[in-house]
Design an enzyme around this catalytic site. Structure first.
Site, short mmCIF file in Angstrom:
data_model
loop_
_atom_site.label_atom_id
_atom_site.label_comp_id
_atom_site.label_asym_id
_atom_site.label_seq_id
_atom_site.Cartn_x
_atom_site.Cartn_y
_atom_site.Cartn_z
CB ALA A 65 46.36 70.09 7.97
N GLY A 111 44.78 69.64 12.89
CA GLY A 111 46.18 69.93 13.20
C GLY A 111 46.35 70.97 14.30
CD GLU A 114 46.61 65.97 14.43
OE1 GLU A 114 46.40 66.74 13.47
OE2 GLU A 114 46.96 64.79 14.28
CD GLU A 134 41.88 65.54 11.85
OE1 GLU A 134 40.97 65.29 12.67
OE2 GLU A 134 42.91 66.17 12.17
#
Ligand code: COA
Length: 259
Positions: A65, A111, A114, A134
């Site tokens: 992200a 992300g 993911e 993260e």
């Protein structure tokens, strides 16, 4: 039409390339919104039978992200970001009735890991690196990473990756079952396309049934065996099931219509 995606459809296979190479294809608000639209297009466009998600440049699939958008977030903003991403993109990819696979060409972090995990399966280039870093930011994954990593590689390995933030290379990802194949960077898209060409030659409703039933394993609201029985039964009413059986008896290649 898109500012952060490149889209190319050939032989009924749509290749979606996330195109922010200078930021290692990080998932900012625009990328998430555009990915949501592109996945809708894959699902709704009858000329598209399957899709590949990959990243632009030689270095990264997606490095996570976009961290630069985190500074202004509080608890409700963080929850909204995760919910929106999961609804618009990650859950939609996972439940798409058309196969969507990840061609991982470098870093797949946060992300990015993911996103790859929300796809139906993954092919990696030999320079791919996977991780959920993260924890280094004082966070946890928010786009389904804690759930899908456990589903794909088992709880012990997932716990270690989540809590250490360590990266694994493509060979380890293959050994863990996170990816199905590791190929050279040059072969990555060719390999992904050749697998999708094979899948595209099968009956589309049967392919969709495979996705739905396999996904039911991880859906607590569903009994996967019941989903399988139901889909298995319903497929007997399709023209393609009749064509498949007829083609077998007549010793010819089946010509599926998707009906
Ligand atoms: N969000 C926003 N920008 C990112 C990013 C992310 N997740 N990952 C990389 N970038 C940007 C960098 O800020 C840099 O931009 P700049 O040139 O304007 O400074 C550019 O992409 C290149 O990254 P850089 O860090 O210089 O490359 P590197 O080869 O030294 O390191 C990584 C590569 C992937 C190890 C490193 O970029 C990294 O750790 N990224 C963050 C990974 C992460 O924590 N992801 C989870 C987010 S929740």
């Amino acid at each position: 039409m898109y500012s952060c995606l490149l889209i190319q459809t050939e032989n009924n296979i749509c290749t979606i390339t996330i195109n922010r190479p200078d930021k290692l294809n990080a998932l900012n608000k625009t990328v998430i919104e555009e990915l949501g639209s592109a996945i809708d297009e894959v699902i709704n466009n009858t000329d598209i039978r399957s899709a590949i998600i990959t990243g632009s440049g030689a270095k990264a699939f997606v490095a996570g992200a976009d961290i630069s958008e985190f500074a202004s977030l509080d608890a409700s903003g963080g929850k909204a970001l995760a919910q929106k991403g999961q609804d618009l993109v990650f859950s939609k990819i996972e439940t798409s009735p058309k196969p969507i696979i990840a061609a991982v060409n470098g870093f797949a972090l946060g992300g990015g890991c993911e996103l790859a995990m929300s796809c139906h399966f993954r092919i990696a280039a030999d320079n791919a690196k996977f991780g959920q870093p993260e924890v280094n930011l004082g966070l946890i994954p928010g786009y389904g990473g804690t759930q899908r990593l456990v589903q794909l590689i088992g709880k012990g390995r997932a716990m270690e990756l989540l809590m250490t933030g360590n990266m694994i290379d493509a060979t380890t990802a293959l050994q863990y079952g996170l990816v199905n194949h590791v190929v050279s960077q040059e072969e990555l898209l060719t390999k992904a396309k050749s697998i999708l060409e094979l899948i595209n030659s099968k009956a589309p409703l049967a392919v969709a049934g495979c996705i739905k039933a396999a996904n039911a394993v991880f859906d607590e609201s569903k009994n996967g065996y019941a989903v399988e029985i139901n889909s298995f039964g319903e497929l007997f009413d399709t023209a393609d099931a009749k064509e498949g059986a007829a083609a077998f008896v007549e010793k010819r290649k089946a010509n599926f219509s998707g009906k």
